[in-house]
Design an enzyme around this catalytic site. Structure first.
Site, PDB file in Angstrom:
ATOM      1  N   GLU A   1       0.834  -1.206   0.000  1.00 13.38           N
ATOM      2  CA  GLU A   1       0.000   0.000   0.000  1.00 13.38           C
ATOM      3  C   GLU A   1       0.867   1.254   0.000  1.00 13.38           C
ATOM      4  OE1 GLU A   1      -3.067   2.128  -0.646  1.00 13.38           O
ATOM      5  OE2 GLU A   1      -3.518   0.027  -0.224  1.00 13.38           O
TER       6      GLU A   1
ATOM      7  N   GLU B   1       1.563   6.354  -7.046  1.00 14.50           N
ATOM      8  CA  GLU B   1       0.502   7.297  -7.416  1.00 14.50           C
ATOM      9  C   GLU B   1       1.023   8.734  -7.382  1.00 14.50           C
ATOM     10  OE1 GLU B   1      -2.858   6.669  -4.888  1.00 14.50           O
ATOM     11  OE2 GLU B   1      -3.520   4.905  -5.986  1.00 14.50           O
TER      12      GLU B   1
END
Length: 115
Positions: A57, A64
């Site tokens: 994550e 991102e």
């Protein structure tokens, strides 16, 4: 060396603050760890799976951010990069769920008197 720990801590704080999924996965990991302790299941595989999901994550969050920096406007390849990184987290989460069921289901059923 201490400075690198500070940077890592800042990354954790950032992810905790802005990534709802990171917080959710951390809470679910804590719940899984508490369940393992309650059921008498070896916590080591549970901790390894928690670390795997949370680490992926964090990598997804980093990717991102880099993708948004490199491509501030929509681009199909930027979408592919983000979707693929998210898929890594998804696969690790499915693995964690599968192994969790394998580890927790028999002792839970015994504790509830169902087997």
């Amino acid at each position: 060396m201490a400075r690198s720990f500070l940077y890592a801590w800042e990354g954790l704080v950032y992810a905790w603050r802005v990534q709802r999924n990171f917080r959710l996965e951390a809470y679910l990991g804590l719940l899984a760890l508490l369940l393992a302790l309650w059921l008498g299941v070896d916590p080591v595989p549970v901790l390894l799976l928690i670390a795997l999901v949370l680490s992926l994550e964090l990598l997804n969050t980093a990717l991102e951010a880099l993708t948004d920096l490199a491509s501030p406007v929509y681009h199909p390849l930027a979408k592919r990069a983000k979707d693929t990184a998210a898929a890594a987290v998804f696969l690790a989460s499915l693995l964690a769920l599968s192994i969790g069921l394998h580890l927790f289901l028999p002792p839970l059923l015994r504790k509830l008197g169902l087997i």
